[in-house]
Design a protein around this motif. Structure first.
Motif, PDB file in Angstrom:
ATOM      1  N   LYS A  36      -5.522  -4.949  -0.716  1.00 41.95           N
ATOM      2  CA  LYS A  36      -4.848  -3.668  -0.985  1.00 41.95           C
ATOM      3  C   LYS A  36      -3.357  -3.696  -0.658  1.00 41.95           C
ATOM      4  O   LYS A  36      -2.906  -4.439   0.213  1.00 41.95           O
ATOM      5  N   PHE A  37      -2.625  -2.824  -1.344  1.00 42.67           N
ATOM      6  CA  PHE A  37      -1.222  -2.573  -1.032  1.00 42.67           C
ATOM      7  C   PHE A  37      -1.148  -1.324  -0.164  1.00 42.67           C
ATOM      8  O   PHE A  37      -1.679  -0.275  -0.525  1.00 42.67           O
ATOM      9  N   GLY A  38      -0.499  -1.464   0.990  1.00 44.55           N
ATOM     10  CA  GLY A  38      -0.306  -0.298   1.841  1.00 44.55           C
ATOM     11  C   GLY A  38       1.177  -0.002   1.990  1.00 44.55           C
ATOM     12  O   GLY A  38       1.735   0.860   1.325  1.00 44.55           O
ATOM     13  N   CYS A  39       1.827  -0.756   2.861  1.00 46.16           N
ATOM     14  CA  CYS A  39       3.235  -0.476   3.185  1.00 46.16           C
ATOM     15  C   CYS A  39       4.216  -1.397   2.462  1.00 46.16           C
ATOM     16  O   CYS A  39       5.361  -1.032   2.234  1.00 46.16           O
ATOM     17  N   GLY A  40       3.788  -2.597   2.160  1.00 46.94           N
ATOM     18  CA  GLY A  40       4.700  -3.570   1.546  1.00 46.94           C
ATOM     19  C   GLY A  40       5.707  -4.156   2.521  1.00 46.94           C
ATOM     20  O   GLY A  40       6.628  -4.864   2.115  1.00 46.94           O
ATOM     21  N   MET A  41       5.538  -3.892   3.812  1.00 45.21           N
ATOM     22  CA  MET A  41       6.527  -4.317   4.812  1.00 45.21           C
ATOM     23  C   MET A  41       5.891  -4.979   6.027  1.00 45.21           C
ATOM     24  O   MET A  41       6.441  -4.917   7.115  1.00 45.21           O
ATOM     25  N   ALA A  42       4.726  -5.553   5.869  1.00 47.21           N
ATOM     26  CA  ALA A  42       4.048  -6.237   6.979  1.00 47.21           C
ATOM     27  C   ALA A  42       3.768  -5.325   8.170  1.00 47.21           C
ATOM     28  O   ALA A  42       3.733  -5.771   9.310  1.00 47.21           O
ATOM     29  N   GLN A  43       3.538  -4.025   7.876  1.00 48.96           N
ATOM     30  CA  GLN A  43       3.310  -3.076   8.967  1.00 48.96           C
ATOM     31  C   GLN A  43       1.871  -2.575   9.047  1.00 48.96           C
ATOM     32  O   GLN A  43       1.474  -2.026  10.070  1.00 48.96           O
ATOM     33  N   CYS A  44       1.079  -2.727   7.977  1.00 53.27           N
ATOM     34  CA  CYS A  44      -0.226  -2.050   7.980  1.00 53.27           C
ATOM     35  C   CYS A  44      -1.437  -2.984   7.900  1.00 53.27           C
ATOM     36  O   CYS A  44      -2.538  -2.596   8.255  1.00 53.27           O
ATOM     37  N   GLY A  45      -1.258  -4.180   7.362  1.00 48.17           N
ATOM     38  CA  GLY A  45      -2.363  -5.140   7.291  1.00 48.17           C
ATOM     39  C   GLY A  45      -3.312  -4.972   6.117  1.00 48.17           C
ATOM     40  O   GLY A  45      -4.257  -5.742   5.982  1.00 48.17           O
ATOM     41  N   SER A  58       0.089 -10.747   2.716  1.00 54.53           N
ATOM     42  CA  SER A  58       0.479 -11.235   1.389  1.00 54.53           C
ATOM     43  C   SER A  58       1.600 -10.428   0.761  1.00 54.53           C
ATOM     44  O   SER A  58       2.241 -10.897  -0.173  1.00 54.53           O
ATOM     45  N   CYS A  59       1.890  -9.216   1.304  1.00 49.57           N
ATOM     46  CA  CYS A  59       2.950  -8.395   0.699  1.00 49.57           C
ATOM     47  C   CYS A  59       4.341  -8.942   0.969  1.00 49.57           C
ATOM     48  O   CYS A  59       5.287  -8.614   0.252  1.00 49.57           O
ATOM     49  N   ILE A  60       4.485  -9.746   2.004  1.00 43.20           N
ATOM     50  CA  ILE A  60       5.816 -10.287   2.326  1.00 43.20           C
ATOM     51  C   ILE A  60       5.870 -11.806   2.152  1.00 43.20           C
ATOM     52  O   ILE A  60       6.837 -12.438   2.588  1.00 43.20           O
TER      53      ILE A  60
HETATM   54  S1  FES Z   1       0.850  -3.930   2.522  1.00 42.29           S
HETATM   55 FE1  FES Z   1       1.085  -3.308   4.577  1.00 42.29          FE
HETATM   56  S2  FES Z   1       1.179  -5.198   5.657  1.00 42.29           S
HETATM   57 FE2  FES Z   1       1.158  -5.770   3.580  1.00 42.29          FE
END
Ligand code: FES
Ligand code: FES
Length: 155
Positions: A36-45, A58-60
């Motif tokens: 899943k996509f959550g924050c896009g900033m390595a903050q939510c997992g 994987s978002c960063i």
């Molecule tokens: S989308 Fe939140 S950590 Fe990657």
């Protein structure tokens, strides 16, 4: 130029730009939408997958950084039936909305791969980067202890 990766044990080639986040490659190019996509900033997992067995965000992660390497997503975590983590998640009825849970399971699976009997603190440390807006943390902790037990019973 195509980038080669191994996803869930299978070699794949993707035509994405080298700086494309691995998350978009997994979801959009390969159609594996369990991550899943959550924050896009390595903050939510929410976007957690395994790189050679370790949990990464994987978002960063640019796809070029993992060229030639082995990625496992939630779709590939189990080869035969439920893993102890998945079984424990069901037993403890962990999920609420479910959005964060594939990332939670990937982090928990990576933890148990190197620590077969984690303490509460080990679990807190390993899981602190996985946010659950529904607040399922107590059940996640219980399920990780249960998964460790189940894995020991299998051995
Ligand atoms: S989308 Fe939140 S950590 Fe990657
Ligand atoms: S179960 Fe809803 S965000 Fe975690």
């Amino acid at each position: 130029m195509a980038i080669e990766l191994t996803i869930n044990g299978k070699p794949v080639q993707v035509a994405d730009e080298p700086d494309t986040p691995l998350l978009w490659v997994i979801r959009d190019s390969l159609g594996l939408t369990g991550t899943k996509f959550g924050c896009g900033m390595a903050q939510c997992g929410a976007c957690t997958v395994h790189l050679n067995g370790s949990a990464i965000r994987s978002c960063i992660t640019p796809v070029s950084a993992v060229a030639g390497q082995s990625i496992t997503t939630i779709e590939g975590v189990s080869e035969n039936g439920l893993t102890p983590v998945q079984q424990a998640w069901i037993e403890e009825d962990v999920a609420q909305c479910g959005y964060c849970q594939s990332g939670q399971i990937m982090s928990a699976t990576a933890l148990l791969a190197y620590n077969a009997a984690p303490t509460d603190k080990d679990i807190d440390d390993a899981m602190m980067g996985n946010i659950c807006r529904c607040g399922s943390y107590p059940r996640i902790k219980k399920a990780i202890h249960r998964a460790a037990e189940l894995a020991r019973e299998v051995k």
